[in-house]
Design an enzyme around this catalytic site. Structure first.
Site, PDB file in Angstrom:
ATOM      1  N   ASP A  75      54.656 -13.281 -79.397  1.00 55.89           N
ATOM      2  CA  ASP A  75      55.519 -14.204 -80.127  1.00 55.89           C
ATOM      3  C   ASP A  75      55.079 -14.271 -81.585  1.00 55.89           C
ATOM      4  O   ASP A  75      53.922 -14.015 -81.919  1.00 55.89           O
ATOM      5  CB  ASP A  75      55.520 -15.597 -79.489  1.00 55.89           C
ATOM      6  CG  ASP A  75      54.148 -16.253 -79.467  1.00 55.89           C
ATOM      7  OD1 ASP A  75      53.164 -15.552 -79.165  1.00 55.89           O
ATOM      8  OD2 ASP A  75      54.068 -17.473 -79.735  1.00 55.89           O
ATOM      9  N   GLU A 141      51.673 -18.343 -78.081  1.00 59.27           N
ATOM     10  CA  GLU A 141      50.495 -18.627 -78.897  1.00 59.27           C
ATOM     11  C   GLU A 141      50.877 -19.361 -80.174  1.00 59.27           C
ATOM     12  O   GLU A 141      50.142 -20.229 -80.640  1.00 59.27           O
ATOM     13  CB  GLU A 141      49.767 -17.322 -79.231  1.00 59.27           C
ATOM     14  CG  GLU A 141      48.317 -17.510 -79.668  1.00 59.27           C
ATOM     15  CD  GLU A 141      48.156 -17.820 -81.143  1.00 59.27           C
ATOM     16  OE1 GLU A 141      47.067 -18.283 -81.540  1.00 59.27           O
ATOM     17  OE2 GLU A 141      49.109 -17.587 -81.931  1.00 59.27           O
ATOM     18  N   GLU A 170      43.437 -11.184 -82.571  1.00 56.18           N
ATOM     19  CA  GLU A 170      43.916 -11.942 -83.732  1.00 56.18           C
ATOM     20  C   GLU A 170      43.436 -11.296 -85.036  1.00 56.18           C
ATOM     21  O   GLU A 170      42.372 -10.663 -85.072  1.00 56.18           O
ATOM     22  CB  GLU A 170      43.409 -13.384 -83.665  1.00 56.18           C
ATOM     23  CG  GLU A 170      44.043 -14.228 -82.580  1.00 56.18           C
ATOM     24  CD  GLU A 170      45.488 -14.592 -82.882  1.00 56.18           C
ATOM     25  OE1 GLU A 170      45.931 -14.421 -84.043  1.00 56.18           O
ATOM     26  OE2 GLU A 170      46.184 -15.023 -81.949  1.00 56.18           O
TER      27      GLU A 170
END
Length: 386
Positions: A75, A141, A170
């Site tokens: 997302d 997230e 990340e």
């Protein structure tokens, strides 16, 4: 199956406009690739009150231990004003060696690198190695993070699925690939402070109780509160006010209530419950001195954590050095991530691309960095499954 091209797969994922909570086909793209490699895939949709349903994916190659897990999300945040972009944010355009589009940095390229590195290891070992590779991919997230990683982990526990180490993709690097590996994160505590007074005419203050001076006194005490001096791995904890509200349109009326919201990012010197007690004790003292009435609601968002330096973090650092010739800083700076849930199940570190443009207009990453990240992930897997 032909060898995956990491840039092409990144572009396929980016062309799915998966703005939280919509999946828009991103997980279908990833699942199709993983199943062709030989992964056993589970699509998991979770629901909760007052939050949108969210699709997630857990995929695993192999059944043995140890289980090395890549974790991340497909997302993305909304693109904002489309006229401010130099490209279509969901067209995944390459210009001058840079890949532009929403999700380039945060973090569809890293997800593509997960799949590519897994395929490379499986191919190099002819499908035979002691252990398993898994991917835990959420679509929640960037949203409320209620129906995503946390619930996938709970489902995994119920199914007897165990992960031994996890790498979250990340974007951890401030300026250049290889700058930084995250080995922990600070905790997050949010307070919603309301001071209740008595409404009245400003010319007759003795008939009212103005909540604003009480709130100012409480805010001042909270702002001056010394939390800690930091530690070997963590910076100082900090409390920041994010909004102050009275909502009074009249200049001649003492308002009935005043409100302030604050957030604390804190290190391992504190716990959520400990901060709750510390803050309420301070506010109780001020309220008693001023004969004030207050209410404090809190959100205990996440505890801090630290993955101890050791073989796992060393493997990641060595793999980075092998390909980039740099020694990354092992850091705990920045905000929160889904690693805050994963740390309850296994050691977890974070390493991905450069984060300078994440969530910004014209988000972009270097194509060379994507290819290097895939190489680094491959080396991590190769070193993990000796």
């Amino acid at each position: 199956m032909d060898d995956l091209d990491v840039v092409t797969l990144t572009q396929e994922l980016m062309r799915c406009p998966s703005v939280t909570p919509a999946d828009a086909g991103a997980l279908n793209v990833l699942q199709s690739v993983l199943e062709k490699i030989g992964f056993d895939c589970h699509r998991l949709t979770f629901s909760d009150d007052n939050t949108p349903d969210v699709e997630n994916l857990y995929a695993r190659y192999g059944t043995g231990a140890p289980n090395f897990c890549f974790a991340g999300h497909t997302d993305v945040v909304p693109p904002g004003d489309l006229n401010s972009w130099s490209v279509d944010p969901f067209d995944s355009v390459i210009k001058d060696g840079m890949l532009y589009g929403r999700g380039a940095a945060d973090m569809k390229a890293a997800v593509a690198c997960f799949a590519v590195s897994a395929q490379r290891l499986i191919k190099s070992r002819k499908g035979k190695f002691d252990g398993s590779i898994s991917l835990l991919i959420t679509g929640d997230e960037e949203g409320p993070a209620i129906n995503g990683t946390r619930k996938v982990l709970e489902w995994m526990s119920e199914q007897g699925e165990r992960i031994d180490h996890c790498l979250v993709g990340e974007p951890t690097n401030p300026k250049a690939l290889g700058d930084m590996v995250k080995i922990g994160r600070r905790g997050s505590f949010t307070g919603f402070l309301t001071v209740n007074g008595t409404e009245g005419h400003v010319a007759y203050p003795h008939l009212a109780d103005n909540p604003v001076p009480h709130l100012i006194a409480m805010m001042s005490a909270l702002d001056q509160m010394h939390l800690d001096d930091g530690s070997a791995h963590f910076q100082q904890s900090n409390l920041e006010f994010t909004t102050v509200d009275v909502g009074n349109p009249a200049t001649n009326v003492i308002p009935p209530a005043a409100r302030a919201t604050f957030n604390i990012r804190f290190n391992t010197e504190h716990t959520l419950d400990g901060l709750d007690h510390k803050i309420r004790s301070l506010l109780d003292e001020i309220a008693k001195d001023r004969n004030a009435n207050y209410d404090l609601k809190v959100l205990k968002n996440s505890e801090p954590f630290l993955t101890s330096e050791g073989d796992f973090s060393s493997l990641v650092a060595q793999s980075i050095a092998e390909h980039l010739g740099t020694k990354p800083e092992l850091s705990t700076t920045g905000g929160t991530s889904d690693a805050r849930y994963i740390k309850n199940y296994c050691p977890v570190v974070e390493f991905g691309l450069v984060g300078q443009t994440m969530h910004k207009v014209d988000e972009h990453v270097a194509v060379d960095d994507i290819e290097q990240l895939a190489n680094i992930y491959t080396s991590i897997l190769d070193g993990y499954f000796k």
